[in-house]
Design a protein around this motif. Sequence first.
Motif, mmCIF file in Angstrom:
data_model
loop_
_atom_site.group_PDB
_atom_site.id
_atom_site.type_symbol
_atom_site.label_atom_id
_atom_site.label_comp_id
_atom_site.label_asym_id
_atom_site.label_seq_id
_atom_site.Cartn_x
_atom_site.Cartn_y
_atom_site.Cartn_z
ATOM 1 N N LEU A 162 -2.530 -8.999 -19.743
ATOM 2 C CA LEU A 162 -1.757 -9.747 -18.681
ATOM 3 C C LEU A 162 -1.616 -9.119 -16.965
ATOM 4 O O LEU A 162 -1.716 -9.793 -15.942
ATOM 5 N N LEU A 163 -1.179 -8.130 -17.230
ATOM 6 C CA LEU A 163 -0.386 -7.026 -15.973
ATOM 7 C C LEU A 163 -2.046 -6.675 -15.237
ATOM 8 O O LEU A 163 -2.124 -6.149 -14.172
ATOM 9 N N VAL A 164 -3.128 -5.586 -15.726
ATOM 10 C CA VAL A 164 -4.569 -5.452 -15.237
ATOM 11 C C VAL A 164 -4.921 -6.624 -14.188
ATOM 12 O O VAL A 164 -5.143 -6.653 -12.768
ATOM 13 N N PRO A 165 -5.243 -8.182 -14.411
ATOM 14 C CA PRO A 165 -5.797 -8.696 -13.222
ATOM 15 C C PRO A 165 -4.745 -9.274 -12.605
ATOM 16 O O PRO A 165 -5.301 -9.583 -11.365
ATOM 17 N N GLY A 166 -3.471 -8.896 -11.891
ATOM 18 C CA GLY A 166 -2.577 -8.475 -11.092
ATOM 19 C C GLY A 166 -2.795 -7.890 -10.584
ATOM 20 O O GLY A 166 -2.128 -8.142 -8.982
ATOM 21 N N ALA A 167 -3.800 -6.697 -10.041
ATOM 22 C CA ALA A 167 -4.060 -6.298 -9.166
ATOM 23 C C ALA A 167 -2.660 -5.770 -8.197
ATOM 24 O O ALA A 167 -2.991 -5.593 -6.983
ATOM 25 N N PRO A 168 -1.788 -5.348 -9.165
ATOM 26 C CA PRO A 168 -0.719 -4.181 -8.485
ATOM 27 C C PRO A 168 -0.583 -3.728 -6.823
ATOM 28 O O PRO A 168 -0.100 -3.162 -6.285
ATOM 29 N N ILE A 169 -2.077 -2.121 -7.686
ATOM 30 C CA ILE A 169 -2.333 -1.572 -6.670
ATOM 31 C C ILE A 169 -3.121 -1.767 -5.712
ATOM 32 O O ILE A 169 -2.780 -1.660 -3.914
ATOM 33 N N THR A 170 -3.861 -3.172 -5.310
ATOM 34 C CA THR A 170 -4.897 -4.362 -4.006
ATOM 35 C C THR A 170 -3.776 -4.176 -3.280
ATOM 36 O O THR A 170 -3.345 -4.743 -2.234
ATOM 37 N N LEU A 171 -2.351 -5.125 -4.254
ATOM 38 C CA LEU A 171 -1.119 -5.535 -3.186
ATOM 39 C C LEU A 171 -1.292 -4.782 -2.376
ATOM 40 O O LEU A 171 -0.410 -4.973 -1.320
ATOM 41 N N ALA A 172 -0.038 -3.737 -3.010
ATOM 42 C CA ALA A 172 0.454 -3.184 -1.925
ATOM 43 C C ALA A 172 0.050 -1.953 -0.844
ATOM 44 O O ALA A 172 0.432 -2.422 -0.225
ATOM 45 N N ALA A 173 -1.709 -1.806 -1.683
ATOM 46 C CA ALA A 173 -2.299 -1.611 0.033
ATOM 47 C C ALA A 173 -2.282 -2.325 0.823
ATOM 48 O O ALA A 173 -2.430 -2.301 1.807
ATOM 49 N N ARG A 174 -2.279 -3.618 0.567
ATOM 50 C CA ARG A 174 -2.352 -4.896 1.425
ATOM 51 C C ARG A 174 -1.049 -5.288 1.909
ATOM 52 O O ARG A 174 -0.832 -5.976 3.544
ATOM 53 N N ALA A 175 -0.375 -4.877 1.754
ATOM 54 C CA ALA A 175 1.614 -4.907 1.900
ATOM 55 C C ALA A 175 2.435 -4.298 2.313
ATOM 56 O O ALA A 175 3.343 -4.200 3.146
ATOM 57 N N ILE A 176 1.827 -2.929 2.094
ATOM 58 C CA ILE A 176 2.979 -2.168 3.069
ATOM 59 C C ILE A 176 1.999 -1.699 3.885
ATOM 60 O O ILE A 176 1.338 -1.628 3.900
ATOM 61 N N HIS A 177 2.797 -1.401 5.166
ATOM 62 C CA HIS A 177 2.302 -1.589 6.127
ATOM 63 C C HIS A 177 1.597 0.011 6.329
ATOM 64 O O HIS A 177 1.871 1.160 5.620
ATOM 65 N N LYS A 178 0.328 0.019 7.470
ATOM 66 C CA LYS A 178 -0.252 1.276 7.593
ATOM 67 C C LYS A 178 0.805 2.274 8.517
ATOM 68 O O LYS A 178 0.763 1.239 9.471
ATOM 69 N N ARG A 179 0.703 3.466 8.193
ATOM 70 C CA ARG A 179 1.421 4.316 9.535
ATOM 71 C C ARG A 179 0.368 5.015 10.398
ATOM 72 O O ARG A 179 -0.804 5.269 9.846
ATOM 73 N N ASP A 180 0.255 4.980 11.567
ATOM 74 C CA ASP A 180 0.009 5.193 12.685
ATOM 75 C C ASP A 180 -0.357 6.625 13.139
ATOM 76 O O ASP A 180 -0.541 6.894 14.039
ATOM 77 N N ASP A 181 1.022 7.097 12.878
ATOM 78 C CA ASP A 181 1.495 8.263 12.998
ATOM 79 C C ASP A 181 0.704 9.602 12.370
ATOM 80 O O ASP A 181 1.486 11.001 12.976
ATOM 81 N N GLY A 182 -0.150 9.744 12.013
ATOM 82 C CA GLY A 182 0.006 11.064 10.873
ATOM 83 C C GLY A 182 0.733 10.929 9.756
ATOM 84 O O GLY A 182 -0.129 11.858 9.380
ATOM 85 N N THR A 183 1.638 10.218 9.225
ATOM 86 C CA THR A 183 2.492 10.646 8.180
ATOM 87 C C THR A 183 2.243 10.314 7.154
ATOM 88 O O THR A 183 1.204 8.834 7.298
ATOM 89 N N ARG A 184 2.513 10.408 6.038
ATOM 90 C CA ARG A 184 2.102 9.461 4.638
ATOM 91 C C ARG A 184 3.462 8.225 4.475
ATOM 92 O O ARG A 184 4.496 9.195 4.549
#
Length: 328
Positions: A109-131
């Motif tokens: 049940l959990l794997v098809p939820g694709a949490p990593i893909t969701l997080a990568a799309r939902a969390i804002h990408k940083r452009d200042d070189g920091t993590r």
Amino acid sequence: LIPETPTPAERLTDAPLPPELTLDRWLTSWNIDLLWAIVAGFAIFFYLVGVWRLRRRGDAWPVYRTIMWVAGWLLLVWVTGGVINVYQDYLFSMHMVGHMLLTMAIPLLLVPGAPITLAARAIHKRDDGTRGGREWLLWAVHSPVARVLTNPFVAAGLFVGSLWVFYYTELFRWSLYDHLGHEWMIAHFLITGYLFVMSLIGIDPVPYRLPYPGRLLLLIGVMAMHAFFGIAIMMQEGLMIAEWFGAMGRTWGATPLEDQYTGGGIAWSIGEIPTLILAITVAIQWSRSDDRETKRRDRHADRTGDAELEAYNARLAALAERDARTRG
């Protein structure tokens, strides 16, 4: 007053022996494990926040993924706090039901939820070189440790090997006598099951995945080893952890040895149902992948005006003309 002598069950588990397991108690018996209830609550909350972020900016996220993710965590809460948690210390069969759900049904049940893909799309990408959160997540996904653990052969080895190592070593006894061992057992089987399912049908990115025929062959091998494990338990002539399951003083239900036989049957038969669902899912994904590849080639042919086919035919014609001149 003479202190009341504790029962064998109270000596072993620090809790009184529960009443006989009846049909209604499958829904009414609860002993909530606060740790996993909190984990499930956070997992559902942050997932829904991620979905809300996507929808707020106009991006789509399949509803079925959200439903499966929430259902998986709710099932975990029931497994760790419902009737299985109430009776698993007293019935080997209930312990095995919980194990099968943890390592197979919940990850399915959990794997098809694709949490990593969701997080990568939902969390804002940083452009200042920091993590930030997104950068650390992607780093973890592509780290050497993740590369090893998500390798399909390693994941399959952990999945099926854990069965034998856990039940035929002191780890099983540790999970019964020590609450820390019990929590470790839940986390371990949940993670190993998740890794194995993700290697077969996961949507989230992993460094390497087998081609679909290889996935089916790997799954067939795991199914065989899993079935053999269940049969091995059914053939046991003595009790596993006899000083525990054989000393509870139960006056209801099957005898400890009969109950252990039932547990082996659960691992062999009922435990194969999620595996069959996995095989069907892999086959469907394989078919859809072929369909997508065919459509891609058709679109390419439309864009190029079948240039590749025309070039191939031209080469054949040139070869035929050369052969004709040679014979002449």
